[in-house]
Design a protein around this motif. Sequence first.
Motif, mmCIF file in Angstrom:
data_model
loop_
_atom_site.group_PDB
_atom_site.id
_atom_site.type_symbol
_atom_site.label_atom_id
_atom_site.label_comp_id
_atom_site.label_asym_id
_atom_site.label_seq_id
_atom_site.Cartn_x
_atom_site.Cartn_y
_atom_site.Cartn_z
ATOM 1 N N MET A 58 116.739 35.448 32.773
ATOM 2 C CA MET A 58 116.060 34.889 33.925
ATOM 3 C C MET A 58 114.553 35.105 33.854
ATOM 4 O O MET A 58 113.797 34.490 34.596
ATOM 5 N N TYR A 59 114.153 36.004 32.964
ATOM 6 C CA TYR A 59 112.729 36.325 32.853
ATOM 7 C C TYR A 59 112.016 35.208 32.103
ATOM 8 O O TYR A 59 112.499 34.702 31.104
ATOM 9 N N THR A 60 110.861 34.786 32.585
ATOM 10 C CA THR A 60 110.158 33.682 31.950
ATOM 11 C C THR A 60 108.822 34.131 31.432
ATOM 12 O O THR A 60 108.165 34.976 31.998
ATOM 13 N N ARG A 61 108.409 33.512 30.328
ATOM 14 C CA ARG A 61 107.086 33.758 29.761
ATOM 15 C C ARG A 61 106.695 32.537 28.944
ATOM 16 O O ARG A 61 107.554 31.784 28.498
ATOM 17 N N PRO A 62 105.399 32.294 28.717
ATOM 18 C CA PRO A 62 104.979 31.118 27.942
ATOM 19 C C PRO A 62 105.483 31.200 26.519
ATOM 20 O O PRO A 62 105.542 32.249 25.923
ATOM 21 N N HIS A 63 105.848 30.072 25.946
ATOM 22 C CA HIS A 63 106.300 29.993 24.562
ATOM 23 C C HIS A 63 105.568 28.866 23.839
ATOM 24 O O HIS A 63 105.185 27.868 24.453
ATOM 25 N N GLU A 64 105.423 29.020 22.564
ATOM 26 C CA GLU A 64 104.999 27.882 21.746
ATOM 27 C C GLU A 64 106.226 27.010 21.555
ATOM 28 O O GLU A 64 107.281 27.486 21.140
ATOM 29 N N LEU A 65 106.098 25.725 21.901
ATOM 30 C CA LEU A 65 107.245 24.829 21.820
ATOM 31 C C LEU A 65 107.493 24.421 20.380
ATOM 32 O O LEU A 65 106.667 23.830 19.738
ATOM 33 N N ASN A 66 108.658 24.800 19.888
ATOM 34 C CA ASN A 66 109.003 24.449 18.510
ATOM 35 C C ASN A 66 110.454 24.010 18.509
ATOM 36 O O ASN A 66 111.331 24.723 18.079
ATOM 37 N N SER A 353 114.182 36.661 24.468
ATOM 38 C CA SER A 353 112.807 36.266 24.149
ATOM 39 C C SER A 353 112.755 34.946 23.411
ATOM 40 O O SER A 353 111.695 34.331 23.295
ATOM 41 N N ALA A 354 113.918 34.503 22.894
ATOM 42 C CA ALA A 354 113.934 33.235 22.168
ATOM 43 C C ALA A 354 114.234 32.039 23.058
ATOM 44 O O ALA A 354 114.206 30.916 22.613
ATOM 45 N N ILE A 355 114.549 32.288 24.324
ATOM 46 C CA ILE A 355 114.884 31.185 25.217
ATOM 47 C C ILE A 355 113.608 30.630 25.828
ATOM 48 O O ILE A 355 112.748 31.350 26.280
ATOM 49 N N LEU A 356 113.483 29.302 25.840
ATOM 50 C CA LEU A 356 112.295 28.686 26.415
ATOM 51 C C LEU A 356 112.180 29.023 27.884
ATOM 52 O O LEU A 356 113.163 29.051 28.614
ATOM 53 N N SER A 357 110.956 29.257 28.338
ATOM 54 C CA SER A 357 110.734 29.582 29.742
ATOM 55 C C SER A 357 110.862 28.338 30.598
ATOM 56 O O SER A 357 110.502 27.243 30.195
ATOM 57 N N VAL A 358 111.398 28.559 31.770
ATOM 58 C CA VAL A 358 111.501 27.474 32.733
ATOM 59 C C VAL A 358 110.713 27.899 33.949
ATOM 60 O O VAL A 358 111.074 28.861 34.612
ATOM 61 N N GLN A 359 109.625 27.225 34.235
ATOM 62 C CA GLN A 359 108.717 27.650 35.283
ATOM 63 C C GLN A 359 108.645 26.583 36.363
ATOM 64 O O GLN A 359 108.799 25.399 36.102
ATOM 65 N N ASN A 360 108.377 27.018 37.584
ATOM 66 C CA ASN A 360 108.136 26.074 38.662
ATOM 67 C C ASN A 360 106.697 25.606 38.594
ATOM 68 O O ASN A 360 105.781 26.424 38.515
ATOM 69 N N MET A 361 106.472 24.288 38.605
ATOM 70 C CA MET A 361 105.118 23.762 38.513
ATOM 71 C C MET A 361 104.414 23.902 39.855
ATOM 72 O O MET A 361 104.979 23.626 40.897
ATOM 73 N N ASP A 440 115.419 19.763 34.870
ATOM 74 C CA ASP A 440 115.933 21.127 35.057
ATOM 75 C C ASP A 440 114.863 22.191 34.881
ATOM 76 O O ASP A 440 115.167 23.353 34.639
ATOM 77 N N GLY A 441 113.584 21.847 34.983
ATOM 78 C CA GLY A 441 112.551 22.866 34.913
ATOM 79 C C GLY A 441 111.281 22.344 34.286
ATOM 80 O O GLY A 441 111.104 21.133 34.081
ATOM 81 N N THR A 442 110.391 23.260 33.971
ATOM 82 C CA THR A 442 109.079 22.915 33.432
ATOM 83 C C THR A 442 108.814 23.700 32.161
ATOM 84 O O THR A 442 109.120 24.892 32.089
ATOM 85 N N ILE A 443 108.266 23.030 31.153
ATOM 86 C CA ILE A 443 107.853 23.711 29.924
ATOM 87 C C ILE A 443 106.442 23.266 29.584
ATOM 88 O O ILE A 443 105.981 22.215 30.034
ATOM 89 N N THR A 444 105.758 24.073 28.816
ATOM 90 C CA THR A 444 104.402 23.746 28.388
ATOM 91 C C THR A 444 104.365 23.624 26.879
ATOM 92 O O THR A 444 104.770 24.551 26.165
ATOM 93 N N PHE A 445 103.892 22.479 26.389
ATOM 94 C CA PHE A 445 103.635 22.311 24.965
ATOM 95 C C PHE A 445 102.154 22.601 24.749
ATOM 96 O O PHE A 445 101.293 21.940 25.338
ATOM 97 N N PRO A 446 101.809 23.619 23.936
ATOM 98 C CA PRO A 446 100.421 24.095 23.886
ATOM 99 C C PRO A 446 99.477 23.204 23.085
ATOM 100 O O PRO A 446 98.282 23.439 23.073
ATOM 101 N N GLY A 447 100.012 22.173 22.425
ATOM 102 C CA GLY A 447 99.178 21.377 21.542
ATOM 103 C C GLY A 447 99.137 21.983 20.149
ATOM 104 O O GLY A 447 99.385 23.184 19.971
ATOM 105 N N VAL A 448 98.832 21.154 19.149
ATOM 106 C CA VAL A 448 98.823 21.636 17.771
ATOM 107 C C VAL A 448 97.628 21.059 17.027
ATOM 108 O O VAL A 448 97.151 19.957 17.327
ATOM 109 N N ASP A 449 97.140 21.823 16.060
ATOM 110 C CA ASP A 449 96.113 21.323 15.154
ATOM 111 C C ASP A 449 96.723 20.849 13.844
ATOM 112 O O ASP A 449 96.139 20.021 13.142
#
Length: 534
Positions: A58-66, A353-361, A440-449
């Motif tokens: 249930m704990y959420t934290r930002p992740h790099e989307l991969n 820690s491997a589960i994508l975070s789901v945050q309320n926008m 079912d939630g919110t995720i952030t894709f941080p962008g890539v170079d």
Amino acid sequence: MLAITVVVLSITGTILFGALWLAKPLTYKLLDAQWHYRTHKIVLLFLLLPIGVIGGLMYTRPHELNGLTEADPMLQQTTVYLADQGAAIGRIWTNSPGYTNIWMNWGVSTELQVLLPQIGFWLPFVWLAGLGVTGFRSLSAYFRFRARLRRTNLPVEGEALELFASIKREMGIQGSVSLQLNDAVRTPMLIGLRRATLVLPEIELKERELRLIFRHELIHYKRKDLHLKVLALLACSIHWFNPAVYRWRKDLDRYMEMSCDQQVVAGIPEQERRFYGETILNVLERSTNSRAAGIFTGFSENAAWIRDRLVHILKATKRSRRSAILSGISAVVVALAGVGVATVVDAKVGPASAILSVQNMKSTSVTSVSAVTSSTTDVDISYEAPIGSESSPTEDERKEERHFVKLDRQINELTDADIYDIYKQEAIPYSDPIDFQLADGTITFPGVDKIPLSSRCGSEKSSYAAKVYASSKVLDYANYAQLETQLSRIDAWVIESLNNHVSDPEAIRAEIVQTLADRLKLPADLITVELNVL
């Protein structure tokens, strides 16, 4: 997965025990031995049960989307075969679906990134070996000690046996607890789980002393302290690599004895408490007891510890209702703090820690600017604009904006190809982050170079491993979904180049870049090759 869980349990238990140990100068004065015994049992709970897993999920934290699936193990090794020959031509190390490379995030060199998973493969076997050795040594020592006692025990008869039966009735003990004598022990002890036996040393003990000794050991029996000692031994075997756990077990044994003393002397006059302390000293003078594996309760220990016990015995008073409530509440606080620690540790280190975070926008004032993807799903793209502004953002403002995309689909339905298509169609710089609001939630894709074009590939002939990246600008020339279909072919081309130039890194790099540029119709200056020595 098992090894990670054990590490999470060990870290959680160590943090909780460390907090209790640091607070000891204060709690020793304000709270009694029962409280300390209870809180150390709480630590045992966190050492044995993965309590943080539920909270960690249930704990959420930002992740790099991969990717958007749950993470498998960090790296998986695959052997590549030529379709027409059936011969193995090389090895490929690939990130499992959904895995975020935490080693890269922490600045670990690529050489170590290749080496660490190989070390990690053997760690569970090392841990299992330590578990087996530690558990075998403790259990074998205990069973040898118990067998020796059973061979040499003598039955107790007469007044001592009648007194023992009387105290059992007074304490409401229905189970079978036998009374034996043995000259191999120098202090009274309770031993055995299924058929407990109170073993007395062959020394002269007065009835008054026997009454206190019997009461002390039968309290251990009634509280099932022997079962707790087995669990503590199991915890030490599981966490054999953690010195803090051995210190915790020693303190647990001590508070077990002190809390038992507290129950024995509760409500009796000071004169009786003094006599109880004298009984312990008298037993200590006659004792040189060896402790075997520790799956039994003993009446006395070393002199320094006995001195501490005597102080608490003399200070012991019957607990008031207020102090009992305060003690209970503080123990609950410790347990809740443990749940919090376990949750955070599991989320940071464990499987959660491997589960994508789901945050309320958060609600923001936005101006809608776009449109529809190539699929049939409606996409709402927005950017943050200054409140009251009706004009389009300037170039400088676009560099600081955050992009929002609302999709009517589930998290696990969104693919990397979908994400890059949105970037391309809406002309959003690939390095800009996008917040996706999904059903079912919110995720952030941080962008890539840059994006990976290959797995980390190794050749049986070459001493190098290679991984190919392309600038994110390559997506202006090729669709990401089309590149994905070429990944296995790209891996084969990379391995072919490694085999062609075994020990010349510059030649390997040049051939890989030129091969991919020609076959994928991409600008060569957008392709980079990362080489590592195996």
